[in-house]
Design an enzyme around this catalytic site. Structure first.
Site, PDB file in Angstrom:
ATOM      1  N   GLN A   1     -50.055  36.909  13.580  1.00 51.88           N
ATOM      2  CA  GLN A   1     -49.227  36.720  14.778  1.00 51.88           C
ATOM      3  C   GLN A   1     -49.455  35.369  15.438  1.00 51.88           C
ATOM      4  O   GLN A   1     -48.756  35.029  16.398  1.00 51.88           O
ATOM      5  CB  GLN A   1     -49.514  37.839  15.798  1.00 51.88           C
ATOM      6  CG  GLN A   1     -49.118  39.219  15.319  1.00 51.88           C
ATOM      7  CD  GLN A   1     -49.506  40.320  16.307  1.00 51.88           C
ATOM      8  OE1 GLN A   1     -49.963  40.066  17.414  1.00 51.88           O
ATOM      9  NE2 GLN A   1     -49.315  41.563  15.896  1.00 51.88           N
TER      10      GLN A   1
ATOM     11  N   TYR B   1     -52.407  53.185  16.791  1.00 53.58           N
ATOM     12  CA  TYR B   1     -51.673  53.241  15.517  1.00 53.58           C
ATOM     13  C   TYR B   1     -52.201  54.343  14.611  1.00 53.58           C
ATOM     14  O   TYR B   1     -51.504  54.821  13.728  1.00 53.58           O
ATOM     15  CB  TYR B   1     -51.730  51.882  14.811  1.00 53.58           C
ATOM     16  CG  TYR B   1     -51.032  50.810  15.600  1.00 53.58           C
ATOM     17  CD1 TYR B   1     -49.655  50.806  15.732  1.00 53.58           C
ATOM     18  CD2 TYR B   1     -51.755  49.814  16.248  1.00 53.58           C
ATOM     19  CE1 TYR B   1     -49.005  49.847  16.480  1.00 53.58           C
ATOM     20  CE2 TYR B   1     -51.122  48.847  17.008  1.00 53.58           C
ATOM     21  CZ  TYR B   1     -49.735  48.862  17.109  1.00 53.58           C
ATOM     22  OH  TYR B   1     -49.097  47.918  17.860  1.00 53.58           O
TER      23      TYR B   1
ATOM     24  N   GLU C   1     -43.276  48.479  27.292  1.00 54.60           N
ATOM     25  CA  GLU C   1     -42.956  48.558  28.721  1.00 54.60           C
ATOM     26  C   GLU C   1     -42.067  47.419  29.193  1.00 54.60           C
ATOM     27  O   GLU C   1     -42.143  46.297  28.689  1.00 54.60           O
ATOM     28  CB  GLU C   1     -44.259  48.513  29.548  1.00 54.60           C
ATOM     29  CG  GLU C   1     -45.166  49.708  29.335  1.00 54.60           C
ATOM     30  CD  GLU C   1     -46.440  49.634  30.166  1.00 54.60           C
ATOM     31  OE1 GLU C   1     -46.669  48.594  30.828  1.00 54.60           O
ATOM     32  OE2 GLU C   1     -47.197  50.612  30.161  1.00 54.60           O
TER      33      GLU C   1
ATOM     34  N   HIS D   1     -52.019  39.468  19.145  1.00 50.93           N
ATOM     35  CA  HIS D   1     -51.788  39.594  20.593  1.00 50.93           C
ATOM     36  C   HIS D   1     -52.082  38.314  21.371  1.00 50.93           C
ATOM     37  O   HIS D   1     -53.157  38.162  21.952  1.00 50.93           O
ATOM     38  CB  HIS D   1     -52.593  40.759  21.175  1.00 50.93           C
ATOM     39  CG  HIS D   1     -52.136  42.091  20.675  1.00 50.93           C
ATOM     40  ND1 HIS D   1     -52.534  43.274  21.227  1.00 50.93           N
ATOM     41  CD2 HIS D   1     -51.286  42.423  19.664  1.00 50.93           C
ATOM     42  CE1 HIS D   1     -51.962  44.277  20.575  1.00 50.93           C
ATOM     43  NE2 HIS D   1     -51.208  43.781  19.614  1.00 50.93           N
TER      44      HIS D   1
END
Lengths: 363, 149
Positions: free
Chosen positions: A78, A255, A234, A140
């Site tokens: 990521q 997960y 969210e 993240h």
């Protein structure tokens, strides 16, 4: 007409007539494009996660050579080059902001840089902010940015995955939003400034991985979306200094199926405006203001990776009252959604051969 | 007389059950401890409820991981006994724990996130989970001992 399942917490339903639109591929062959910015001359800048900044010229052609002068990024999983955002005075100054991952697999986090773009390359690059501490792994990072009307910017950050409890620790930047002046200083009215144990850049805490941010100038609201774990994505309205609860509260589970927390909401934390369970993996977010799609005026558009769609959120008095899934026919993970100066929507698909797609009215 | 393969199979199933159930309960307590350390109050009801939810939500996936780990580790331990003649009560717990540790390592290398099972982020959590596997290995050893006695 698209009818969504009954699993979302917020009112959904959706019996809206599909807006009449057409999808046009503007550019193909982008490697995991992440973000785009519209240049005053009609061109566009697009970031590619491996660390390239690409120029799409005014004719819609992708310049073959990447823009030179981009800072070295840590590109893995990521991590990589995230957002490009033009300074408010870009037309005069040529200044733009880049967010990106720095470091290596054992020690990395998110940085904010600024540089001058002359139409060909970047120069006078400087690092304005780096989130700390450096953490292990390549998950993240947040990395989205928004300008506020008071000449400050907000940068979103992530919790680094393995460090989720640190999102509750105001002594670091993990799992937070930070607010900076346009030259990277701490604004003197930042909400945590009076707390000696907190990092002065913090604007809000208790986030997991904030992937979309929009400032709604009509409502004077800063809105973000963030990835939950399995479920619990969210949409949040940001209040300066507020704590959004992660990982003490979540509508999702890990997960593996394990409960991260027994609490979905707690009185001490600001609850989400909306949560998506199961997850859609929200990525970018845009607020529609334009003439091309009058029915969409004031609606939020949230691109989704796992969901492979853009979710249109219709609001009344700031409350999401209906949702509509759009562009599923692309069959693609969608990394970003933007509203162009022409009023069209622009999408980036998240693939090794990703594309820039324009949404125009049918007629 | 029970067929030759039935006792090891029963031992394997019991070891799988013990390792999975203990591991699920252990990881729940570690996750709750992390939440409690942030200031949340965890009542006994909440603790029991969350443990039960994890037995439903976490244990099935964990069982699959444990099954693969034990299916490799326990037969290998039987084969390896010739060269490493440890008492079965030591050999199989050790093999089960090592097998599960290898499974954690492989899962973390393959999964997109740094650590798949949150409780194994810390050494104490990892050792506790491996302790559950050792308990399963001990059950397996007892089953085999029952057959040969």
């Amino acid at each position: 007409m698209k009818r969504l399942g009954p699993w979302l917490a917020a009112p959904l339903l959706v019996g809206l007539a599909h807006a009449d639109y057409r999808l046009e591929t503007v550019v193909e062959g982008l490697e995991h494009p992440w973000s785009l910015a519209f240049l005053p001359d009609g061109g566009m800048l697009v970031t590619e996660r491996p660390g390239r900044l690409r120029l799409v010229d005014t004719d819609g052609e992708l310049r073959e050579a990447p823009v030179a002068g981009v800072p070295e990024v840590f590109a893995e999983a990521q991590a990589g080059l995230f957002e490009v955002m033009l300074a408010p005075d870009f037309a005069d100054s040529g200044l733009l902001y880049l967010s990106y991952a720095y470091g290596d697999l054992s020690a990395n986090n998110t940085c904010l840089g600024r540089a001058r773009f002359n139409g060909e390359g970047l120069s006078a690059g400087e690092v304005l902010f780096c989130a700390s501490p450096a953490k292990r792994g390549a998950s993240h990072y947040g990395g989205r940015m928004a300008l506020l009307p008071d000449e400050t910017l907000v940068l979103t950050l992530g919790d680094g995955f393995d460090y989720r409890e640190q999102a509750q620790n105001a002594g670091n930047h993990l799992g937070s939003l930070v607010r900076l002046t346009l030259d990277g200083r701490v604004p003197d009215d930042n909400p945590f400034l009076g707390d000696g144990s907190a990092r002065p850049e913090l604007y809000s805490i208790g986030h997991r991985n904030v992937q979309g941010i929009v400032y709604d100038d009509e409502r004077d609201e800063l809105l973000i979306n963030e990835h939950g774990p399995r479920g619990g994505d969210e949409l949040n309205r940001i209040q300066p200094g507020a704590n959004y609860g992660w990982p003490l509260t979540s509508h999702g589970v890990d997960y593996t199926g394990a409960r991260i927390t027994p609490f979905r909401e707690l009185p001490a934390f600001t609850p989400p405006l909306l949560h998506w369970t199961p997850s859609i993996a929200p990525s970018g977010m845009a607020l529609y203001r334009g003439d091309a799609f009058p029915d969409w005026q004031g609606d939020l558009f949230v691109s989704a990776l796992a969901g492979q769609q853009v979710r249109r959120l219709i609001r009344e008095e700031g409350r999401v009252v209906e949702q509509q899934a759009l562009f599923e026919e692309l069959g693609a993970r969608i990394r970003d959604v933007r509203v162009g100066p022409d009023g069209y929507l622009y999408l980036l698909t998240d693939h090794a051969e990703g594309a820039l797609v324009r949404v125009v009215p049918e007629e | 007389m029970m067929a030759r393969w039935k006792t090891p199979l029963l031992g394997f199933v019991l070891a799988l059950l013990v390792t999975t159930l203990s591991g699920s309960l252990i990881q729940t307590q570690f996750n709750l401890a992390a939440i409690a350390a942030l200031g949340a109050e965890i009542s006994l009801t909440t603790r029991l409820g969350t443990s039960a939810q994890d037995l439903l939500g976490f244990a099935p996936l964990y069982a699959a991981m444990v099954a693969v780990a034990l299916a490799v580790a326990l037969p290998l331990a039987t084969l390896g006994w010739r060269w490493l003649p440890l008492p079965p009560g030591l050999l199989y717990p050790l093999a089960a724990a090592l097998g599960l540790w290898l499974a954690f390592t492989i899962a973390d290398a393959l999964a997109p996130m740094p650590t798949l099972i949150a409780a194994t982020r810390s050494l104490s959590g990892t050792l506790a989970m491996l302790g559950g596997a050792a308990l399963g290995g001990l059950v397996y050893a007892c089953c085999r001992a029952g057959r040969t006695s």
